[in-house]
Design a protein around this motif. Structure first.
Motif, PDB file in Angstrom:
ATOM      1  N   SER A 146      63.743 -50.015  31.549  1.00 49.99           N
ATOM      2  CA  SER A 146      63.109 -48.997  30.714  1.00 49.99           C
ATOM      3  C   SER A 146      62.426 -47.964  31.596  1.00 49.99           C
ATOM      4  O   SER A 146      61.805 -48.310  32.612  1.00 49.99           O
ATOM      5  N   VAL A 147      62.526 -46.706  31.199  1.00 53.21           N
ATOM      6  CA  VAL A 147      61.877 -45.614  31.927  1.00 53.21           C
ATOM      7  C   VAL A 147      61.086 -44.775  30.929  1.00 53.21           C
ATOM      8  O   VAL A 147      61.409 -44.725  29.738  1.00 53.21           O
ATOM      9  N   LYS A 148      60.030 -44.136  31.425  1.00 50.96           N
ATOM     10  CA  LYS A 148      59.192 -43.274  30.596  1.00 50.96           C
ATOM     11  C   LYS A 148      59.575 -41.814  30.816  1.00 50.96           C
ATOM     12  O   LYS A 148      59.678 -41.359  31.953  1.00 50.96           O
ATOM     13  N   LEU A 149      59.756 -41.115  29.708  1.00 49.95           N
ATOM     14  CA  LEU A 149      60.159 -39.723  29.789  1.00 49.95           C
ATOM     15  C   LEU A 149      59.049 -38.865  30.407  1.00 49.95           C
ATOM     16  O   LEU A 149      57.858 -39.145  30.234  1.00 49.95           O
TER      17      LEU A 149
ATOM     18  N   VAL B 211      64.371 -41.083  35.340  1.00 50.34           N
ATOM     19  CA  VAL B 211      64.071 -39.998  34.396  1.00 50.34           C
ATOM     20  C   VAL B 211      64.309 -38.659  35.080  1.00 50.34           C
ATOM     21  O   VAL B 211      64.308 -38.555  36.314  1.00 50.34           O
ATOM     22  N   VAL B 212      64.484 -37.655  34.252  1.00 52.97           N
ATOM     23  CA  VAL B 212      64.625 -36.285  34.732  1.00 52.97           C
ATOM     24  C   VAL B 212      63.453 -35.491  34.147  1.00 52.97           C
ATOM     25  O   VAL B 212      63.290 -35.419  32.924  1.00 52.97           O
ATOM     26  N   THR B 213      62.621 -34.946  35.011  1.00 53.75           N
ATOM     27  CA  THR B 213      61.477 -34.168  34.539  1.00 53.75           C
ATOM     28  C   THR B 213      61.965 -32.848  33.941  1.00 53.75           C
ATOM     29  O   THR B 213      62.702 -32.098  34.592  1.00 53.75           O
ATOM     30  N   VAL B 214      61.563 -32.597  32.707  1.00 51.37           N
ATOM     31  CA  VAL B 214      62.010 -31.399  31.991  1.00 51.37           C
ATOM     32  C   VAL B 214      60.802 -30.704  31.384  1.00 51.37           C
ATOM     33  O   VAL B 214      59.696 -31.253  31.347  1.00 51.37           O
ATOM     34  N   GLN B 215      61.019 -29.500  30.884  1.00 54.16           N
ATOM     35  CA  GLN B 215      59.970 -28.738  30.210  1.00 54.16           C
ATOM     36  C   GLN B 215      60.250 -28.722  28.719  1.00 54.16           C
ATOM     37  O   GLN B 215      61.405 -28.601  28.288  1.00 54.16           O
TER      38      GLN B 215
ATOM     39  N   GLU C 281      59.349 -44.271  25.933  1.00 54.90           N
ATOM     40  CA  GLU C 281      60.306 -45.065  26.708  1.00 54.90           C
ATOM     41  C   GLU C 281      61.714 -44.968  26.143  1.00 54.90           C
ATOM     42  O   GLU C 281      61.906 -44.918  24.925  1.00 54.90           O
ATOM     43  N   VAL C 282      62.687 -44.942  27.068  1.00 57.05           N
ATOM     44  CA  VAL C 282      64.092 -45.140  26.729  1.00 57.05           C
ATOM     45  C   VAL C 282      64.600 -46.259  27.647  1.00 57.05           C
ATOM     46  O   VAL C 282      64.157 -46.384  28.790  1.00 57.05           O
ATOM     47  N   THR C 283      65.516 -47.062  27.133  1.00 49.76           N
ATOM     48  CA  THR C 283      65.969 -48.255  27.858  1.00 49.76           C
ATOM     49  C   THR C 283      67.466 -48.189  28.094  1.00 49.76           C
ATOM     50  O   THR C 283      68.240 -47.927  27.165  1.00 49.76           O
ATOM     51  N   CYS C 284      67.862 -48.424  29.344  1.00 46.59           N
ATOM     52  CA  CYS C 284      69.272 -48.474  29.728  1.00 46.59           C
ATOM     53  C   CYS C 284      69.691 -49.940  29.843  1.00 46.59           C
ATOM     54  O   CYS C 284      68.981 -50.752  30.451  1.00 46.59           O
ATOM     55  N   MET C 285      70.857 -50.271  29.266  1.00 44.55           N
ATOM     56  CA  MET C 285      71.366 -51.645  29.313  1.00 44.55           C
ATOM     57  C   MET C 285      72.797 -51.615  29.866  1.00 44.55           C
ATOM     58  O   MET C 285      73.669 -50.938  29.313  1.00 44.55           O
ATOM     59  N   VAL C 286      73.021 -52.347  30.978  1.00 41.69           N
ATOM     60  CA  VAL C 286      74.325 -52.389  31.645  1.00 41.69           C
ATOM     61  C   VAL C 286      74.923 -53.779  31.471  1.00 41.69           C
ATOM     62  O   VAL C 286      74.295 -54.785  31.805  1.00 41.69           O
TER      63      VAL C 286
END
Length: 440
Positions: free
Chosen positions: A237-240, A154-158, A220-225
């Motif tokens: 899956s990663v949490k924003l 994830v990328v920490t954003v404001q 959550e957003v999920t990346c599938m390769v």
């Protein structure tokens, strides 16, 4: 002219077709070098390139055999040579120590390449020098495969109003190139790019973008390769992580603060990312009352009095800003002690019961008294007995008034003459029945 000649001879086109098929069949059957068409391998592994010369009539003389590597079109490098007299030779330094003949025979010059590299991919030709037919060859294509190194972060954003990258997914150094998909419940889109490495591998990168809000934090957003070397898609899956300034609320006030209460408290709740750095309590009327104790986000009132009849303000700060919330408390008069109120109620109820009992007792006594009076004193309409033998048909109770005159008594003795000036005489009969008879 040839066309005219062929048209003048029936079946000439059939003869031409048969000749072409015969030439093709001869080409197939004349293939004397047998190899595998395609092989797949992975880095650091080993692969065997098999080659065999097939001579049905035994008329071909083999001189030597060579393995030629073609990494790209137009480039040919000898990597292994075998001669029945001069032996083995490995002229290409990039394969030195990694390639070897398996059988040391011209008829079966198979080789093994160890500690494979991605750059070893290409065409490998087993080529014979023969007499009298010249060179004979067969080609094997070696496909180097590489499992990608997959990752997602994830990328920490404001929180804001612009679309930014909130998550990244990468499939690095894979061959063939991987494909990346995203699964997400939040609204957004993604973009994908790829970079080829010098060894033929490909790195694929994908970025997920959206306009972040405070509500997106933790979703959550999920990346599938998906890639050829993987048995199944790689999923992660990663949490924003969305940062935002605090939003504040105060809880705990129940609209029942009265003088003397000792369990009153307020709680300052803040929704913020990152966590609040400071929480400050103040009062609109000035300094906090002396009966108030502050412990972080909790404001406790040791004893409610008129001083806390004010407006309390809670202010919360983090690195993105500050926010505050206030609540006005009202103090009422002291309430009676529930235990003393119960005692008073008990006394009142007991007094009422006692009063009712006294009234009932008085009513009973009055009723009995009236009944006895009616039985002991007859009314003016009743007759009174005039002698011992007299009968009046009435009952005068236990008490009866009888009037005797001395003249009556004297009259019985003196012939009924004479007078008696004595007054009336009252007498009481005990237990008389209706006939005047004395009873026990």
């Amino acid at each position: 002219m040839a066309r005219d000649y062929a048209s003048r001879r029936p079946g000439s086109w059939l003869a031409a077709a048969a000749a072409a098929l015969l030439l093709a069949a001869q080409g197939i059957w004349c293939q004397k070098v047998r190899v595998e068409e395609e092989l797949e391998a992975y880095p650091t592994e080993s692969v065997d390139l098999r080659c065999q010369f097939i001579d049905g009539g035994g008329l071909t003389k083999l001189t030597q055999v060579s393995w030629i590597w073609e990494p790209v079109d137009g480039q040919r490098d000898n990597i292994a040579v075998y001669h029945p007299v001069y032996g083995e030779s490995f002229p290409n330094l990039s394969f030195k120590g990694r390639v070897a003949f398996l059988h040391n025979r011209l008829e079966n010059p198979s080789i093994r390449i160890s500690n494979l590299r991605m750059s070893d991919a290409g065409r490998y030709t087993c080529e014979y020098a023969t007499y009298p037919s010249g060179n004979e060859q067969g080609t094997t294509t070696l496909i180097m495969l590489a499992k990608p190194r997959n990752s997602a972060n994830v990328v920490t954003v404001q929180a804001g109003t612009k679309s930014v990258v909130v998550a990244r997914c990468e499939a690095a150094d894979g061959k063939p190139a991987a494909t990346i998909k995203w699964l997400a419940s939040v609204g957004g889109n993604h973009s994908t790019s790829s970079t080829s490495g010098p060894d033929g591998t490909v790195t694929v990168r994908s970025e997920y973008r959206l306009v972040p809000t405070a509500a997106d934090n933790g979703r959550e957003v999920t990346c599938m390769v998906d890639q050829r070397t993987q048995e199944r898609p790689w999923v992660n899956s990663v949490k924003l992580s969305v940062e935002y300034p605090p939003s504040v609320s105060i809880e705990g006030y129940d609209n029942n603060w009265y003088v003397g209460r000792s369990d009153a408290a307020l709680l300052c709740l803040a929704n913020a990312n990152p966590a609040p750095t400071t929480v400050t309590w103040t009062a609109a009327s000035g300094p906090l009352p002396e009966t108030v104790v502050v412990d972080g986000n909790r404001l406790e009132v040791r004893k409610v009095d008129d001083a806390v009849n004010t407006t309390f303000i809670c202010e919360v700060k983090n690195k993105h800003g500050a926010s505050r919330h206030q609540i006005t408390t009202f103090v009422s008069e002291a309430l009676e002690d529930p235990s003393s109120a119960g005692t008073v109620a008990g006394v009142v109820i007991g007094s009422l019961l006692a009063l009712l009992l006294v009234v009932a007792l008085i009513a009973v006594l009055l009723t009995r008294s009236r009944r006895q009076q009616r039985r002991g004193y007859p009314s003016s309409g009743d007759s009174i007995a005039t002698g011992s033998g007299g009968s009046n048909g009435g009952d005068y109770g236990n008490k009866a008034r009888l009037l005797f005159s001395s003249s009556a008594n004297n009259g019985s003795k003196n012939g009924g003459t004479g007078a008696n000036n004595n007054g009336p005489i009252y007498t009481y009969r005990e237990g008389c029945d209706a006939t005047g008879t004395l009873t026990e």
